[in-house]
Design an enzyme around this catalytic site. Sequence first.
Site, PDB file in Angstrom:
ATOM      1  CG  ASP A   9      -6.240  10.176  -2.975  1.00  0.00           C
ATOM      2  OD1 ASP A   9      -5.148  10.304  -2.402  1.00  0.00           O
ATOM      3  OD2 ASP A   9      -6.711  11.030  -3.752  1.00  0.00           O
ATOM      4  CG  ASP A  11      -4.926  16.029  -0.360  1.00  0.00           C
ATOM      5  OD1 ASP A  11      -5.524  16.184   0.714  1.00  0.00           O
ATOM      6  OD2 ASP A  11      -3.680  16.106  -0.461  1.00  0.00           O
ATOM      7  CB  SER A  18      -5.071  23.300  -3.117  1.00  0.00           C
ATOM      8  OG  SER A  18      -4.311  24.412  -3.548  1.00  0.00           O
ATOM      9  CB  CYS A  91       4.083   8.580  -0.030  1.00  0.00           C
ATOM     10  SG  CYS A  91       5.643   8.886  -0.893  1.00  0.00           S
ATOM     11  CB  CYS A  99       9.717   6.139  -2.027  1.00  0.00           C
ATOM     12  SG  CYS A  99       8.260   6.995  -2.672  1.00  0.00           S
TER      13      CYS A  99
END
Length: 179
Positions: A9, A11, A18, A91, A99
């Site tokens: 992943d 972030d 954030s 995404c 989705c």
Amino acid sequence: MPLKLLILDRDGVINYDSDAYIKSVEEWQPLPGAIEAIAQLSKAGWTVAIATNQSGIARGYYDVATLDAMHARLRALVAEQGGEVGLIVYCPHGPDAGCACRKPKPGMLQTIANHYGVDLAQCWFVGDSLGDLQAAQAVDSQPVLVKTGKGLQTLAKELPVNTLVFDDLAAVAAELIHK
């Protein structure tokens, strides 16, 4: 020799996260040790791919060009350390788009597996949220939680069976390189 693939992943795993979204290259700041960890993995023969939800695009907070610039910065920083970043998939949809790619759905992981021709059951997926771990579980990948980003809050939840927990990406890299 089979491809050694690690999926991350973004972030909260590679860079600071954030709640207000990472909206610019200036706001995209790597976590301590993360760039070095990716470079070390790369130099040790691992292919490091990234699967990241980026609903800020659908929300209008930033555009694809800005996202591409963030990823170009990531690639450049890793290259400076002698490594490289593999496929980055994202995404761009909001949470209500329905989705197949937005984690916890496994669409991005399947895209990466198809790109490299690998079996996801042989891969680790490293994230900091329950959605990351659920996406890994959905494709029989090894779910790995790091305590950076939202990891400590996630640790308080019921995790998928067999989830591995590490302090940060550097600890994951150390484990995989010295296996």
